[in-house]
Enzyme design. Structure first.
Site, PDB file in Angstrom:
ATOM      1  CG  ASP A 110      46.344  20.106  83.024  1.00 44.77           C
ATOM      2  OD1 ASP A 110      45.356  19.520  82.998  1.00 44.77           O
ATOM      3  OD2 ASP A 110      46.806  19.633  82.227  1.00 44.77           O
ATOM      4  CG  ASP A 128      45.084  14.425  83.475  1.00 45.33           C
ATOM      5  OD1 ASP A 128      45.234  13.295  84.101  1.00 45.33           O
ATOM      6  OD2 ASP A 128      44.100  14.417  83.362  1.00 45.33           O
TER       7      ASP A 128
END
Length: 522
Positions: free
Chosen positions: A38, A40
């Site tokens: 991922d 963020d």
């Protein structure tokens, strides 16, 4: 630095606990074909004092100017350290809760006011049949750091409503919906992303080890990819800041606008290829051959679903994929439960939690000592109460022997049985003496319980003044910790902690222990 060098460096020196990778389920990196990230709060670690403030200030402006909240709400102040992940929002009642692994509420706040044990139990501990499940739609879990702004603003507005009921007439549930919508709009309309694009260094922590870690994985034969909900324009801003203009060279595949958890659940979501000019082109991926052909044109895609990802990576099974993320539900729980992916959870709070544990060993020792002292008194109390029960039974037997027909019954007892009975009965005042000793032990128990509670409070507040330890609720694992155990194969404080391990490292879990396994040998 090569993967071998990383392995030798890790082997030559003990890895500090605050940067170690912890294992819940054995995992051999040598058997992993692809490692995904991922973006963020995983590859990109945001500065809460600045980044969260963008969402908080932007949401307040929307609440006042477009949703009808009083202008006084503009004076509210954000506290980036007031809340933690794993807490549960009770939307209808305006409460924020911390649960243990049995879903027992141990800490609860109504707005900004801490609830007393009596208030808390009256709502959440009345009976098993009426206990809430703490699941949507009435409850929401703070699964990601993005939602800490929601928690802060919701609690502030709940208290504001209670103090000014004529100014805020909306229900607590509607307040929650408004807060969620306002914060979400800030992520969509440029309030956050435009500011980050202008000065990314103000909002994102740089980490020179990130490029080293990604390079080591690729040199170790892993396919390295990103699946992020952020769109490509923002992804480009963030990763240019972290890895430079050639950031795409570190990845074999980038999927933006993934709309997790839908990406992991819905096999019908369409996928688009992102052209070099940023425009989108519909992509048909039916076979691995289609994926290989598309990757020759561009490594960047938008949308899609897990089937597209597996085809692009030519992945036969989800067990050959390790996904690294920070969101308990969208990154970890759903990918593990639905697809069988191996998972690594990023827990930035873990570093401070471990450092605090080291600094407060004396508080932990005081808690252990208080538990031991109370346990010793309770064991003595139990012995005295058993002795008293036996004494009462023996007294009843003696009364029967002295009553009508007692002589015949007494003659039925042997001399040895008669002597044993008299010895157990003791002197006439034995029962009264026993009652005094029991009362004294109960007083000691109360004093020691109070001392134990004080020791637990000191330990609790050393980690966080309101919520205590992230992984504990009292003496029990927190609900958050239970989810980490169940769904995260590995967990660590920062993504670049992986640089300390070779790409073929075997992680082994500690042996599971039941309470009887911890019991000292007889």
């Amino acid at each position: 630095m090569t993967a071998t060098d990383v392995s030798e460096a890790a082997a030559s020196a003990a890895i500090p606990a605050s940067t170690n990778v912890f294992c819940n389920r054995a995992l051999n990196l040598g058997g992993i074909q692809a490692v995904g990230f991922d973006m963020d709060y995983t590859l990109a670690e945001y500065v809460p004092e600045t980044f969260d403030l963008l969402a908080y200030d932007g949401a307040i402006e929307k609440l006042v100017n477009t949703m009808g909240y009083p202008a006084a709400v503009l004076d509210l102040v954000y506290d980036p350290h007031a809340y933690m992940r794993g807490l549960v929002i009770d939307k209808k009642r305006g409460n924020l809760l911390k649960l243990d692994r049995h879903k027992y509420v141990k800490v609860a706040y109504h707005g900004l006011k801490r609830m007393t044990p009596e208030e808390r139990k009256a709502i959440y501990a009345t009976s098993f049949e009426t206990a809430p499940a703490f699941t949507p739609p009435d409850f929401s879990t703070i699964d990601t750091a993005f939602l800490l702004v929601d928690a802060c603003l919701f609690c502030q507005l709940v208290s504001y409503k209670d103090d000014h009921p004529d100014e805020v007439t909306k229900s607590y549930e509607q307040i929650y919906r408004d807060v969620r919508r306002a914060v979400d709009l800030c992520h969509c309309d440029g309030v956050i992303k435009d500011a980050v694009a202008v000065n990314p260094a103000k909002y994102i922590r740089s980490d020179p080890a990130l490029a080293t870690m990604l390079t080591a994985l690729k040199q170790g034969g892993k396919q390295v990819f990103i699946v992020t909900n952020s769109l490509y324009d923002y992804t480009d801003v963030v990763l240019r800041h972290l890895l430079g203009a050639s950031w795409l060279d570190y990845f074999d595949l980038v999927v933006c606008g993934a709309r997790k958890p839908g990406f992991l659940l819905d096999p019908y979501l369409p996928i688009f290829q992102v052209r070099q000019d940023g425009s989108l082109e519909n992509a048909e991926i039916i076979s691995p051959q289609d994926g290989a052909r598309l990757l020759q044109r561009s490594r960047v895609f938008q949308g899609g679903n897990w089937q597209h990802l597996h085809a692009l990576l030519q992945l036969a099974s989800g067990s050959g994929l390790l996904y690294v993320g920070d969101h308990m539900y969208s990154d970890i729980l759903r990918s593990k439960r639905t697809l069988g992916w191996r998972t690594l959870l990023i827990v930035p709070e873990l570093r401070d939690e471990l450092l605090t544990a080291e600094e407060t060993r004396h508080l932990a020792a005081a808690v252990d000592e208080a538990y031991a002292e109370r346990a010793a008194v309770e064991a003595r109390l139990q012995h005295l109460e058993i002795r008293r029960s036996q004494l009462e039974i023996d007294s009843e037997v003696e009364a029967l022997l002295e009553g009508d027909g007692g002589a015949a019954k007494a003659e039925a007892l042997s001399e040895e049985e008669r002597a044993e009975l008299l010895e157990r009965l003791g002197p006439p005042h034995a029962l009264a003496e026993l009652d005094e000793r029991i009362a004294e032990a109960r007083d000691q128990q109360r004093v020691l319980s109070s001392a134990l509670n004080e020791a637990l409070c000191r330990q609790h507040e050393a980690y966080h003044p309101a919520w205590g330890r992230l992984f504990k609720t009292g003496a029990q694992n927190s609900r958050w910790a239970q989810q980490v155990q169940e769904y995260a194969c590995l967990y660590t404080s920062h993504v670049t902690n992986l640089v300390q391990f070779a790409p073929d490292t075997s992680f082994r879990a500690l042996s599971d222990l039941m309470p009887h396994d911890r019991a000292p040998p007889a």
